[in-house]
Design a protein around this motif. Structure first.
Motif, PDB file in Angstrom:
ATOM      1  N   UNK A  75      42.861   2.462  -4.167  1.00 36.22           N
ATOM      2  CA  UNK A  75      41.491   1.959  -4.078  1.00 36.22           C
ATOM      3  C   UNK A  75      40.761   2.584  -2.888  1.00 36.22           C
ATOM      4  N   UNK A  76      41.427   2.641  -1.737  1.00 34.34           N
ATOM      5  CA  UNK A  76      40.801   3.248  -0.556  1.00 34.34           C
ATOM      6  C   UNK A  76      40.441   4.708  -0.830  1.00 34.34           C
ATOM      7  N   UNK A  77      41.322   5.417  -1.514  1.00 34.62           N
ATOM      8  CA  UNK A  77      41.037   6.808  -1.866  1.00 34.62           C
ATOM      9  C   UNK A  77      39.796   6.880  -2.755  1.00 34.62           C
ATOM     10  N   UNK A  78      39.748   6.047  -3.796  1.00 36.32           N
ATOM     11  CA  UNK A  78      38.636   6.079  -4.739  1.00 36.32           C
ATOM     12  C   UNK A  78      37.323   5.665  -4.098  1.00 36.32           C
ATOM     13  N   UNK A  79      37.407   4.850  -3.046  1.00 34.91           N
ATOM     14  CA  UNK A  79      36.210   4.368  -2.359  1.00 34.91           C
ATOM     15  C   UNK A  79      35.827   5.238  -1.166  1.00 34.91           C
ATOM     16  N   UNK A 102      41.393   0.179 -11.975  1.00 36.23           N
ATOM     17  CA  UNK A 102      40.629  -0.186 -10.777  1.00 36.23           C
ATOM     18  C   UNK A 102      39.138   0.081 -10.985  1.00 36.23           C
ATOM     19  N   UNK A 103      38.812   1.187 -11.628  1.00 34.76           N
ATOM     20  CA  UNK A 103      37.403   1.480 -11.875  1.00 34.76           C
ATOM     21  C   UNK A 103      36.816   0.543 -12.934  1.00 34.76           C
ATOM     22  N   UNK A 104      37.574   0.271 -13.982  1.00 31.09           N
ATOM     23  CA  UNK A 104      37.065  -0.592 -15.046  1.00 31.09           C
ATOM     24  C   UNK A 104      36.826  -2.014 -14.567  1.00 31.09           C
ATOM     25  N   UNK A 105      37.552  -2.428 -13.536  1.00 30.01           N
ATOM     26  CA  UNK A 105      37.436  -3.799 -13.043  1.00 30.01           C
ATOM     27  C   UNK A 105      36.661  -3.910 -11.737  1.00 30.01           C
ATOM     28  N   UNK A 106      35.955  -2.849 -11.373  1.00 33.39           N
ATOM     29  CA  UNK A 106      35.032  -2.934 -10.255  1.00 33.39           C
ATOM     30  C   UNK A 106      35.626  -2.803  -8.878  1.00 33.39           C
ATOM     31  N   UNK A 107      36.892  -2.478  -8.763  1.00 30.99           N
ATOM     32  CA  UNK A 107      37.484  -2.274  -7.444  1.00 30.99           C
ATOM     33  C   UNK A 107      36.990  -0.977  -6.824  1.00 30.99           C
ATOM     34  N   UNK A 108      36.728   0.003  -7.682  1.00 32.63           N
ATOM     35  CA  UNK A 108      36.337   1.307  -7.143  1.00 32.63           C
ATOM     36  C   UNK A 108      35.497   2.080  -8.150  1.00 32.63           C
ATOM     37  N   UNK A 109      34.300   1.611  -8.442  1.00 38.92           N
ATOM     38  CA  UNK A 109      33.424   2.416  -9.313  1.00 38.92           C
ATOM     39  C   UNK A 109      33.040   3.714  -8.616  1.00 38.92           C
ATOM     40  N   UNK A 110      32.686   4.696  -9.382  1.00 42.78           N
ATOM     41  CA  UNK A 110      32.317   5.981  -8.786  1.00 42.78           C
ATOM     42  C   UNK A 110      31.085   5.804  -7.914  1.00 42.78           C
ATOM     43  N   UNK A 111      31.177   6.259  -6.679  1.00 45.90           N
ATOM     44  CA  UNK A 111      30.033   6.277  -5.785  1.00 45.90           C
ATOM     45  C   UNK A 111      29.893   5.054  -4.925  1.00 45.90           C
ATOM     46  N   UNK A 112      30.343   3.895  -5.384  1.00 45.50           N
ATOM     47  CA  UNK A 112      30.221   2.662  -4.617  1.00 45.50           C
ATOM     48  C   UNK A 112      31.528   1.913  -4.682  1.00 45.50           C
ATOM     49  N   UNK A 113      31.619   0.854  -3.929  1.00 43.23           N
ATOM     50  CA  UNK A 113      32.855   0.071  -3.926  1.00 43.23           C
ATOM     51  C   UNK A 113      32.553  -1.402  -3.723  1.00 43.23           C
ATOM     52  N   UNK A 114      31.951  -2.090  -4.736  1.00 43.09           N
ATOM     53  CA  UNK A 114      31.724  -3.523  -4.623  1.00 43.09           C
ATOM     54  C   UNK A 114      33.006  -4.287  -4.819  1.00 43.09           C
ATOM     55  N   UNK A 115      32.945  -5.590  -4.664  1.00 42.91           N
ATOM     56  CA  UNK A 115      34.129  -6.416  -4.859  1.00 42.91           C
ATOM     57  C   UNK A 115      34.539  -6.445  -6.309  1.00 42.91           C
ATOM     58  N   UNK A 116      35.767  -6.856  -6.597  1.00 39.82           N
ATOM     59  CA  UNK A 116      36.264  -6.859  -7.963  1.00 39.82           C
ATOM     60  C   UNK A 116      35.540  -7.877  -8.827  1.00 39.82           C
ATOM     61  N   UNK A 117      35.330  -7.510 -10.079  1.00 40.71           N
ATOM     62  CA  UNK A 117      34.757  -8.452 -11.024  1.00 40.71           C
ATOM     63  C   UNK A 117      35.852  -9.391 -11.490  1.00 40.71           C
ATOM     64  N   UNK A 118      35.527 -10.638 -11.830  1.00 39.42           N
ATOM     65  CA  UNK A 118      36.545 -11.552 -12.319  1.00 39.42           C
ATOM     66  C   UNK A 118      37.016 -11.145 -13.705  1.00 39.42           C
ATOM     67  N   UNK A 119      38.297 -11.421 -13.934  1.00 45.05           N
ATOM     68  CA  UNK A 119      38.846 -11.193 -15.255  1.00 45.05           C
ATOM     69  C   UNK A 119      39.258  -9.766 -15.488  1.00 45.05           C
ATOM     70  N   UNK A 120      40.582  -9.448 -15.392  1.00 46.60           N
ATOM     71  CA  UNK A 120      41.025  -8.076 -15.592  1.00 46.60           C
ATOM     72  C   UNK A 120      40.979  -7.678 -17.043  1.00 46.60           C
ATOM     73  N   UNK A 121      40.820  -6.408 -17.294  1.00 46.07           N
ATOM     74  CA  UNK A 121      40.937  -5.859 -18.636  1.00 46.07           C
ATOM     75  C   UNK A 121      41.919  -4.719 -18.576  1.00 46.07           C
TER      76      UNK A 121
END
Length: 581
Positions: A189-193, A324-343
């Motif tokens: 996650x740190x790498x992606x962010x 991690x990207x699909x669940x909001x831990x590390x979207x490209x370009x930004x790094x908001x908090x995780x969205x609830x509910x994993x997929x």
């Protein structure tokens, strides 16, 4: 009535993946869950919740009651803690509590999830196995490793007293559903962010978390009480791991490698700061100390005794990055908090598009079409039908890259409007092994271009009792002698070779379609890869090959019987796998 299984740690990374596996195996799953736990990993699963913790003996007795299998995975996994007493209570006394309750309840098999933290790492870079032991609790670095060492020691002592306890030692799992995330997941996650300007070189053994879950299941079925089994896959340097994540994510790898002395100084200061003012250190001193060791391990014992067959680390890293990207831990370009509910990283497709299978010869196409219920079309090269509610086409391409390319071009000209309906292309058929552990009749699958389907493949193979190996499949161009196959296996990371998939892959890429390569092994690594005959009744072609390649004559004499059995394995797998896509 279904068999019951009791599971601790179901809300965690490995435990959540194991809970999914056990439910899919048809077991009644009961899970110990703390009242304040993050339950996203088991939300929606058919799991009975027992509220309590590892020190709640009443809850443990309720959980193990009537359970034939008990899996103890719960642990406090942190590389820095302000109060180690809490960690020792959970990891050591908690283990004794769970295993004792399971033994008293009459569980047939108890699987204790230890860790390679309890296995003494190598002094150099040579992987070690289960025989590598710490001299005592003074040797492991930090409270976490010490607690896992003591917990495993207690588990083996209970096994010596007659409890049916099997110990598994996962290495470094990566993959989907790392909701916390774990320390390894945090590195990704740190790498992606973009929070990793440099790194300290070390060595890790990576393994797909879903393979670790499967290893727990295999330990319950085949493990010997009182033994421990390392569940690992690939030994890699951290630099190599970051290079793979860089390729998968499109982000640059950190250019600066921090010297160990500087990292140690930062660890000392950062840890002291947190002890004085609170918070968690960015660089825990214990983590820096661990980095000095190359934590490389050998899982041969699990492979041999349990049938443990992990897939490539690259596929696990790909799924981790996607999850991690699909669940909001590390979207490209930004790094908001995780969205609830994993997929899941790549859920099975629900599209109604047609799947196109490409098989080379009548050895393969005929039996596959019959098993899948596909009907021959007028030109006898194309078969059509429905598998698992999905339209399916099977094209007989002919042997070799040239004939395959011609067949794909001919199909494109004749397909007309049906071409637009094709949603995925699969190359299927026979292949030759490039590794000694891959035997005739085993399945091999290359999901490099679409790694998220690996879990569906593993489930399909398990459901039919077949051996499946995930890895790269190379493209051959003709007959290979055993010596040439050995050289090819040593020079590449490929596990098998075929002669048609390269052309099919290029066609799929040209048309923007996902591509999968699924093969069944016909010849072992120490046997020749024959130039397959298009038609099993073509005696002239068979005689010509025998004349041109006399070394293959003995093998050709038994080719037919083995090919039928192998293609039967492939057909059984596809019958189970295709509806899951």
């Amino acid at each position: 009535m279904k068999d019951a299984a009791f599971l601790t740690g179901a809300t965690g990374f490995v435990g959540g993946n194991l809970a999914r596996l056990l439910v899919k195996k048809g077991l009644r799953v009961r899970a110990l869950v703390r009242p304040d736990a993050d339950v996203r990993n088991i939300t929606g699963l058919d799991v009975e919740i027992i509220q309590g913790d590892l020190l709640d003996t009443k809850a443990l007795r309720a959980g193990v009651a009537g359970a034939r299998l008990v899996f103890h995975l719960a642990a406090d996994y942190r590389l820095w803690v302000r109060n180690p007493d809490d960690m020792y209570a959970a990891n050591v006394q908690g283990t004794v509590n769970v295993l004792s309750a399971a033994g008293e309840a009459g569980a047939e098999r108890i699987v204790h999830c230890s860790s390679v933290a309890a296995v003494r790492p190598p002094k150099g870079r040579s992987p070690v196995g289960e025989e590598s032991h710490y001299a005592g609790p003074h040797e492991p670095i930090g409270p976490y490793k010490k607690s896992k060492f003591l917990a495993e020691k207690a588990a083996l002592e209970l096994a010596a007293k007659g409890l049916p306890v099997v110990v598994v030692n996962p290495s470094t799992p990566v993959g989907p559903f790392d909701v916390k995330p774990t320390p390894t997941g945090k590195v990704i996650v740190d790498f992606l962010c973009g929070r990793m300007p440099s790194y300290v070189e070390t060595g890790l053994n990576l393994v797909d978390v879903r393979d670790v879950a499967e290893g727990h299941w295999l330990a319950a079925l085949k493990g010997r009480p009182g033994e421990r089994y390392i569940l690992g896959a690939e030994n890699m340097t951290l630099g190599d791991i970051l290079s793979v994540v860089s390729e998968l994510s499109g982000l640059p790898k950190p250019a600066f490698k921090t010297p160990y002395a500087l990292a140690y100084l930062v660890g000392v200061l950062d840890t002291a700061r947190c002890r004085a003012f609170g918070g968690d250190p960015f660089a825990p001193l214990d983590a820096v100390k661990m980095a000095r060791h190359y934590m490389w391990y050998d899982s041969s014992k699990a492979r041999t005794e349990l049938g443990f067959s992990p897939g490539p680390a690259r596929l696990a890293l790909a799924d981790a990055v996607e999850w991690f990207r699909a669940n909001g831990y590390a979207p490209e370009g930004t790094c908001p908090g995780p969205r609830p509910g994993p997929s899941s990283a790549r859920p099975p497709s629900e599209a109604s598009g047609t799947q196109l299978l490409c098989a080379a010869t009548r050895w393969e196409a005929g039996p596959l079409a019959a098993r899948l219920g596909l009907t021959a079309q007028p030109d006898h090269r194309l078969f059509e039908g429905v598998v698992g509610a999905r339209p399916m086409l099977l094209l007989k391409t002919g042997m070799g890259a040239r004939k395959t390319s011609e067949a794909m071009a001919g199909f494109e000209r004749a397909a007309g409007g049906r071409l637009a309906s094709i949603s995925r292309v699969l190359s299927v058929g026979l292949a030759g092994a490039l590794r000694p552990d891959i035997k005739p009749g085993d399945l091999v699958a290359d999901f490099t271009a679409e790694p998220g389907v690996g879990l569906a493949a593993r489930q399909a193979a398990s459901g039919r009792g077949l051996r499946l190996h995930l890895g790269r499949i190379g493209a051959g161009s003709g007959v290979l002698t055993p010596a040439q196959k050995v050289s090819a296996g040593e020079a590449t990371d490929e596990c098998a070779v075929d002669m048609e998939s390269g052309a099919v892959r290029r066609w799929a890429a040209l048309h923007g379609r996902p591509f999968l390569n699924v093969r069944v092994i016909l010849d072992a690594m120490d046997e020749p890869l024959p130039a397959f005959i298009d038609d099993p009744d073509d005696l002239a072609a068979l005689a010509l090959q025998a004349l041109l390649h006399p070394f293959s004559v003995p093998y050709l004499l038994r080719l037919g019987a083995r090919a039928d059995r192998c293609v039967g394995n492939l057909a059984a797998f596809l019958e189970e796998f295709l509806p899951r896509l």
